[in-house]
Design an enzyme around this catalytic site. Sequence first.
Site, PDB file in Angstrom:
ATOM      1  N   GLN A 219       0.897  -1.370   0.011  1.00 51.08           N
ATOM      2  CA  GLN A 219      -0.072  -0.186   0.072  1.00 51.08           C
ATOM      3  C   GLN A 219       0.759   1.309   0.102  1.00 51.08           C
ATOM      4  OE1 GLN A 219      -2.266   0.543   3.562  1.00 51.08           O
ATOM      5  NE2 GLN A 219      -3.745   1.633   2.533  1.00 51.08           N
ATOM      6  N   GLY A 220       0.748   1.916  -0.969  1.00 45.85           N
ATOM      7  CA  GLY A 220       1.431   3.022  -1.134  1.00 45.85           C
ATOM      8  C   GLY A 220       0.671   4.550  -1.049  1.00 45.85           C
ATOM      9  N   TYR A 221       0.369   4.757   0.367  1.00 48.04           N
ATOM     10  CA  TYR A 221      -0.333   5.767   0.985  1.00 48.04           C
ATOM     11  C   TYR A 221       0.639   6.865   1.654  1.00 48.04           C
ATOM     12  CZ  TYR A 221      -5.120   4.303   0.035  1.00 48.04           C
ATOM     13  OH  TYR A 221      -6.145   3.876  -0.505  1.00 48.04           O
ATOM     14  N   SER A 222       1.077   6.413   2.939  1.00 42.94           N
ATOM     15  CA  SER A 222       1.793   7.363   3.627  1.00 42.94           C
ATOM     16  C   SER A 222       3.482   7.959   3.134  1.00 42.94           C
ATOM     17  CB  SER A 222       2.310   6.672   4.998  1.00 42.94           C
ATOM     18  OG  SER A 222       0.983   6.415   5.863  1.00 42.94           O
TER      19      SER A 222
ATOM     20  N   SER B 192       4.110  -1.549   4.281  1.00 41.36           N
ATOM     21  CA  SER B 192       4.251  -2.694   4.986  1.00 41.36           C
ATOM     22  C   SER B 192       4.526  -3.776   3.755  1.00 41.36           C
ATOM     23  CB  SER B 192       2.673  -3.016   5.472  1.00 41.36           C
ATOM     24  OG  SER B 192       2.502  -2.245   6.610  1.00 41.36           O
TER      25      SER B 192
ATOM     26  N   GLU C 287     -10.795  -1.502   5.046  1.00 38.70           N
ATOM     27  CA  GLU C 287      -9.514  -1.910   5.813  1.00 38.70           C
ATOM     28  C   GLU C 287     -10.073  -2.424   7.392  1.00 38.70           C
ATOM     29  OE1 GLU C 287      -5.264  -0.005   7.301  1.00 38.70           O
ATOM     30  OE2 GLU C 287      -6.993   1.397   6.689  1.00 38.70           O
TER      31      GLU C 287
ATOM     32  N   SER D 293      -3.989   7.668  13.515  1.00 38.86           N
ATOM     33  CA  SER D 293      -3.681   8.068  14.780  1.00 38.86           C
ATOM     34  C   SER D 293      -4.932   8.336  15.748  1.00 38.86           C
ATOM     35  CB  SER D 293      -2.754   9.069  14.988  1.00 38.86           C
ATOM     36  OG  SER D 293      -3.320  10.280  14.586  1.00 38.86           O
TER      37      SER D 293
ATOM     38  N   GLU E  85      -5.576  10.787  17.511  1.00 36.67           N
ATOM     39  CA  GLU E  85      -5.957  12.121  17.316  1.00 36.67           C
ATOM     40  C   GLU E  85      -6.929  12.306  16.109  1.00 36.67           C
ATOM     41  OE1 GLU E  85      -2.526  11.780  19.898  1.00 36.67           O
ATOM     42  OE2 GLU E  85      -2.903  11.052  17.858  1.00 36.67           O
TER      43      GLU E  85
END
Length: 406
Positions: free
Chosen positions: A147-150, A184, A267, A385, A387
């Site tokens: 997964q290429g998100y962050s 990951s 997810e 997160s 938050e």
Amino acid sequence: MQGVVATKHLLGRVAAMDLTEAPEDRAFRAEIRDWLGDHLTGEWAALRGLGGPGREHEAHDERLAWNRHLAEHGWTAVGWPAEHGGRGLSLWQQVIFHEEYARANAPAGVNHLGEQLLGPTLIAFGTPEQQRRFLPEIVAVRELWAQGYSEPNAGSDLANVQTRARLDESTGEWVIDGQKVWTSLAHLSDWCFVVARTTPGSARHQGLSFLLVPLRQDGVEVRPIEQLTGGSEFNEVFFTGARTAGDLVVGEPGRGWGVAMGLLGFERGVSTLGQTVGFARELDGVVARARGNGSIDDPIVRDRLARLRSELAVIRSFALRSLGGGTPGAESIFKLAWANWHRTLGEVAMDVAGVSGLVAGSSYDLDEHQRLFLFSRADTLYGGSDEIQRNILAERVLGLPKEPRG
């Protein structure tokens, strides 16, 4: 503290739902339980309990072979429609499958991102050509996905993505430049679904595209990130002129935000209920250790363990009752609840271990509770997160004013 109180309040707002199993569901539970009992023997028996968060380095090739064995017998993509290679199981039967799989202590899967996230996304948003090309390979576990998100400056704030892609008119290919992080299993994957900015001058949610990118090519560099638990299941991925075919964009170019958010909706699906079975097994292990070293005689320790047991039962009940929809913010509530519960379990495990929990074995050989404690530090960060989850609940469910953004 207000966020914690709000979360507990929301946990109690789930509508009543009949969770009684029908006869056909009980028969299905017996079927999958018997199948796993018959097949997790011989060469496969040694794989019980291997893999999973913080332990993805364990017997990867052997677990891949096991997953392909599952595929040969029709036990992958069980919730997908039959026309796309799945079993078309009902929502409740999918829960049963994942719970029984976890109860059998079967090895962790190697293509969760492909089967549980990308596959349903392609079914919902992909073209027929994309579905024909990729879905059979996911079902058969022949191609693995990352997964290429962050990104370094776009973690929980995904709309800040800076990775860029442009369409090369001479070849008809997308050319990708940028960096992803916390990717990951990228070092073991064949493909990556990448959120990239394809509209020059765009900002935030606008101008993003959802691209399917092969990882085994020039222009892609994968650098594993060493973890406190040993192993390196997370990676940095650098794209420098990497390429993918022009038709491997899911949805319309420049409108990938909706696709990316649709994927995140998958997810926290039914597979996460198997997670609570694994949590119960971990809790049982901590209780056994407390009995073994006598710390169970401490009334504070007993109270903390009992509290964990009852809270896990509430979390599972909430997850089950919210599966059918109609519970505002259910995904965020569930993420907050299980992540904080699991982190607390890690802390209690270290208290139960006492002084011995502070010392690693030779060559940094961690025991199961040390690894639990260290990896669970990240539970309240990855996947959104605390938050971010509380802001979602505050703004979208409780109707509170939006948080000021600088």
